[in-house]
Write a protein that holds these residues in place. Sequence first.
Motif, PDB file in Angstrom:
ATOM      1  N   LEU A 131     -48.889 -35.588  92.757  1.00 28.93           N
ATOM      2  CA  LEU A 131     -47.847 -36.201  93.582  1.00 28.93           C
ATOM      3  C   LEU A 131     -47.181 -37.367  92.863  1.00 28.93           C
ATOM      4  O   LEU A 131     -47.838 -38.103  92.121  1.00 28.93           O
ATOM      5  CB  LEU A 131     -48.434 -36.669  94.917  1.00 28.93           C
ATOM      6  CG  LEU A 131     -49.027 -35.564  95.800  1.00 28.93           C
ATOM      7  CD1 LEU A 131     -49.625 -36.152  97.064  1.00 28.93           C
ATOM      8  CD2 LEU A 131     -47.960 -34.526  96.151  1.00 28.93           C
ATOM      9  N   PRO A 132     -45.892 -37.571  93.084  1.00 28.27           N
ATOM     10  CA  PRO A 132     -45.174 -38.649  92.383  1.00 28.27           C
ATOM     11  C   PRO A 132     -45.296 -39.986  93.107  1.00 28.27           C
ATOM     12  O   PRO A 132     -45.599 -40.035  94.305  1.00 28.27           O
ATOM     13  CB  PRO A 132     -43.723 -38.162  92.424  1.00 28.27           C
ATOM     14  CG  PRO A 132     -43.632 -37.392  93.717  1.00 28.27           C
ATOM     15  CD  PRO A 132     -44.973 -36.730  93.891  1.00 28.27           C
ATOM     16  N   LEU A 153     -45.251 -45.355  85.911  1.00 29.78           N
ATOM     17  CA  LEU A 153     -44.714 -45.628  87.244  1.00 29.78           C
ATOM     18  C   LEU A 153     -43.894 -46.907  87.297  1.00 29.78           C
ATOM     19  O   LEU A 153     -43.419 -47.304  88.370  1.00 29.78           O
ATOM     20  CB  LEU A 153     -45.869 -45.710  88.259  1.00 29.78           C
ATOM     21  CG  LEU A 153     -46.727 -44.453  88.403  1.00 29.78           C
ATOM     22  CD1 LEU A 153     -47.903 -44.702  89.343  1.00 29.78           C
ATOM     23  CD2 LEU A 153     -45.892 -43.278  88.910  1.00 29.78           C
ATOM     24  N   ALA A 154     -43.733 -47.566  86.143  1.00 26.09           N
ATOM     25  CA  ALA A 154     -42.908 -48.772  86.029  1.00 26.09           C
ATOM     26  C   ALA A 154     -43.397 -49.882  86.961  1.00 26.09           C
ATOM     27  O   ALA A 154     -42.624 -50.515  87.689  1.00 26.09           O
ATOM     28  CB  ALA A 154     -41.442 -48.467  86.297  1.00 26.09           C
ATOM     29  N   ILE A 155     -44.709 -50.130  86.945  1.00 27.69           N
ATOM     30  CA  ILE A 155     -45.287 -51.214  87.729  1.00 27.69           C
ATOM     31  C   ILE A 155     -46.100 -52.102  86.797  1.00 27.69           C
ATOM     32  O   ILE A 155     -46.470 -51.693  85.692  1.00 27.69           O
ATOM     33  CB  ILE A 155     -46.187 -50.685  88.871  1.00 27.69           C
ATOM     34  CG1 ILE A 155     -47.297 -49.788  88.303  1.00 27.69           C
ATOM     35  CG2 ILE A 155     -45.361 -49.925  89.907  1.00 27.69           C
ATOM     36  CD1 ILE A 155     -48.286 -49.287  89.348  1.00 27.69           C
ATOM     37  N   SER A 156     -46.373 -53.333  87.245  1.00 27.34           N
ATOM     38  CA  SER A 156     -47.163 -54.240  86.424  1.00 27.34           C
ATOM     39  C   SER A 156     -48.632 -53.827  86.451  1.00 27.34           C
ATOM     40  O   SER A 156     -49.081 -53.129  87.374  1.00 27.34           O
ATOM     41  CB  SER A 156     -47.025 -55.671  86.950  1.00 27.34           C
ATOM     42  OG  SER A 156     -47.630 -55.796  88.223  1.00 27.34           O
ATOM     43  N   GLU A 157     -49.386 -54.290  85.453  1.00 23.42           N
ATOM     44  CA  GLU A 157     -50.805 -53.950  85.430  1.00 23.42           C
ATOM     45  C   GLU A 157     -51.583 -54.570  86.601  1.00 23.42           C
ATOM     46  O   GLU A 157     -52.457 -53.913  87.165  1.00 23.42           O
ATOM     47  CB  GLU A 157     -51.416 -54.339  84.078  1.00 23.42           C
ATOM     48  CG  GLU A 157     -50.884 -53.478  82.932  1.00 23.42           C
ATOM     49  CD  GLU A 157     -51.766 -53.507  81.700  1.00 23.42           C
ATOM     50  OE1 GLU A 157     -52.801 -54.198  81.734  1.00 23.42           O
ATOM     51  OE2 GLU A 157     -51.437 -52.831  80.716  1.00 23.42           O
ATOM     52  N   PRO A 158     -51.265 -55.835  86.996  1.00 27.68           N
ATOM     53  CA  PRO A 158     -51.940 -56.335  88.211  1.00 27.68           C
ATOM     54  C   PRO A 158     -51.648 -55.471  89.443  1.00 27.68           C
ATOM     55  O   PRO A 158     -52.535 -55.240  90.270  1.00 27.68           O
ATOM     56  CB  PRO A 158     -51.367 -57.748  88.372  1.00 27.68           C
ATOM     57  CG  PRO A 158     -51.008 -58.156  86.978  1.00 27.68           C
ATOM     58  CD  PRO A 158     -50.514 -56.895  86.329  1.00 27.68           C
ATOM     59  N   LEU A 180     -55.446 -47.034  83.647  1.00 19.42           N
ATOM     60  CA  LEU A 180     -54.529 -47.990  84.285  1.00 19.42           C
ATOM     61  C   LEU A 180     -53.297 -48.317  83.437  1.00 19.42           C
ATOM     62  O   LEU A 180     -52.168 -48.287  83.966  1.00 19.42           O
ATOM     63  CB  LEU A 180     -55.306 -49.259  84.655  1.00 19.42           C
ATOM     64  CG  LEU A 180     -54.562 -50.318  85.470  1.00 19.42           C
ATOM     65  CD1 LEU A 180     -55.538 -51.064  86.381  1.00 19.42           C
ATOM     66  CD2 LEU A 180     -53.856 -51.334  84.567  1.00 19.42           C
ATOM     67  N   PRO A 181     -53.412 -48.634  82.143  1.00 15.99           N
ATOM     68  CA  PRO A 181     -52.198 -48.956  81.382  1.00 15.99           C
ATOM     69  C   PRO A 181     -51.209 -47.796  81.325  1.00 15.99           C
ATOM     70  O   PRO A 181     -49.988 -48.023  81.297  1.00 15.99           O
ATOM     71  CB  PRO A 181     -52.737 -49.284  79.982  1.00 15.99           C
ATOM     72  CG  PRO A 181     -54.180 -49.585  80.172  1.00 15.99           C
ATOM     73  CD  PRO A 181     -54.626 -48.743  81.315  1.00 15.99           C
ATOM     74  N   PHE A 182     -51.720 -46.571  81.349  1.00 16.81           N
ATOM     75  CA  PHE A 182     -50.844 -45.414  81.206  1.00 16.81           C
ATOM     76  C   PHE A 182     -50.079 -45.120  82.497  1.00 16.81           C
ATOM     77  O   PHE A 182     -48.870 -44.868  82.470  1.00 16.81           O
ATOM     78  CB  PHE A 182     -51.656 -44.192  80.778  1.00 16.81           C
ATOM     79  CG  PHE A 182     -52.452 -44.419  79.525  1.00 16.81           C
ATOM     80  CD1 PHE A 182     -51.814 -44.603  78.303  1.00 16.81           C
ATOM     81  CD2 PHE A 182     -53.835 -44.471  79.545  1.00 16.81           C
ATOM     82  CE1 PHE A 182     -52.539 -44.820  77.142  1.00 16.81           C
ATOM     83  CE2 PHE A 182     -54.572 -44.697  78.401  1.00 16.81           C
ATOM     84  CZ  PHE A 182     -53.912 -44.875  77.191  1.00 16.81           C
ATOM     85  N   PHE A 183     -50.763 -45.177  83.651  1.00 17.92           N
ATOM     86  CA  PHE A 183     -50.007 -44.898  84.874  1.00 17.92           C
ATOM     87  C   PHE A 183     -49.155 -46.103  85.282  1.00 17.92           C
ATOM     88  O   PHE A 183     -48.128 -45.944  85.938  1.00 17.92           O
ATOM     89  CB  PHE A 183     -50.884 -44.385  86.017  1.00 17.92           C
ATOM     90  CG  PHE A 183     -51.919 -45.299  86.582  1.00 17.92           C
ATOM     91  CD1 PHE A 183     -51.583 -46.378  87.372  1.00 17.92           C
ATOM     92  CD2 PHE A 183     -53.275 -45.044  86.374  1.00 17.92           C
ATOM     93  CE1 PHE A 183     -52.551 -47.197  87.934  1.00 17.92           C
ATOM     94  CE2 PHE A 183     -54.251 -45.859  86.938  1.00 17.92           C
ATOM     95  CZ  PHE A 183     -53.882 -46.946  87.708  1.00 17.92           C
TER      96      PHE A 183
END
Length: 398
Positions: free
Chosen positions: A94-95, A39-44, A32-35
């Motif tokens: 897939l992106p 992907l420039a999204i928050s961990e929640p 989770l922390p890596f993707f």
Amino acid sequence: MTPQTNTLPMILALALGAFAIGTSEFAAMGLLPFFAADLAISEPEAGHVISAYALGVVIGAPLTSILGARLPRRRYLAALMAFYAVMNLAAAALPGYATLAGTRFLAGLPHGGYLGVAMLMAADGASLGQRGRAAAQVLLGLTVANIFGVPLAGWMGQNIGWRWGFAMPGLIALVAAALILRFAPRGTGTAGHRPLDELAALANPRVLWILAVGAIGFGGLFSVYAFWTAAMLATTQAPGWAVPAALAMFGVGGTLGTWFTGRLVERWGTVKTAWACLAAMGVTQALASLTVGHWGAMIAAAFLIAAGSGLVIPLQTRLMDVAGRAQSMAAAMNHAAFNAANALGPFLAGMALSAGWGWRSTGVVGVALTAAGAVIFGLSLLSARRHQAGAPGAGRAE
């Protein structure tokens, strides 16, 4: 030759599929922390990817059982595993965040159907007294994944890219699908069943009682395990290797506990074994609560809470006895119930933490959920006795 010898290649193929599922499911939490960063999204927000998979499991269990009602089990399991492989490889290739969440939801669809029917196929290939052992041997693939597959996927995510953490179990799933087609017996299982036969499981009170035991009672394990790493980091000065050691010991404990429970079913039967598992879960979760703040003891507790949580084996075996013609649906829904527990336990434990009750409260929540599961199991036995008493020709104890 014994049934165990005859069915060994099949069981290994089925267990490899379970290994792929276990690796993909649990590795996603570590990735989770890596993707999230990539992907420039928050961990929640990234946590919704985990939830999407669990939702797929719950929806997919009845759906795949209905769609596969007329298929032989060999082709049904191979198709589910091939679909699982494709969705994991799509998640890797897939992106974008939306496609990742979507492919993880789709990857969850075969989860319950595969594990349930794989355990069912293994049990049917064994003698009556060894059904629990055969089912446990398939599930060992899931627990061994926590020892080898999940750490490997985590290493890949940290060193060569998180996408490899999904691609690796996808490739393993492809191999498992091919081996199932090669070694699983032809012409067995669900061929000739109607979808309505499978839907009957959802109207069978004896099936629903057992599913409720898993959905509620097993939530105790997840209420503790979901916050175990965070509790260790927050309450101890543990060295860097302590958290990976705790996770590995959880995998070892789950593997040994699953192996032992399968043999306990043979010796004690499903009812006594289920009671023993519920008691072991309550005791180990209480002990785990007391170890919070001592990292060495917490590593040992991770082993114990997993070793005592073999409840899925007696529940799966008991479902085989009460599901009638709806074997596939009941087996698949058993795993959907355990994923529901995976949502319920952390939710309630999170509420306890938010209320300021401290890290030890997760163990208290765990014991409460396990106790609730024990109450439900007792009620299920009373319901079964009443059903038997009212049946024509009743008179013998269940």
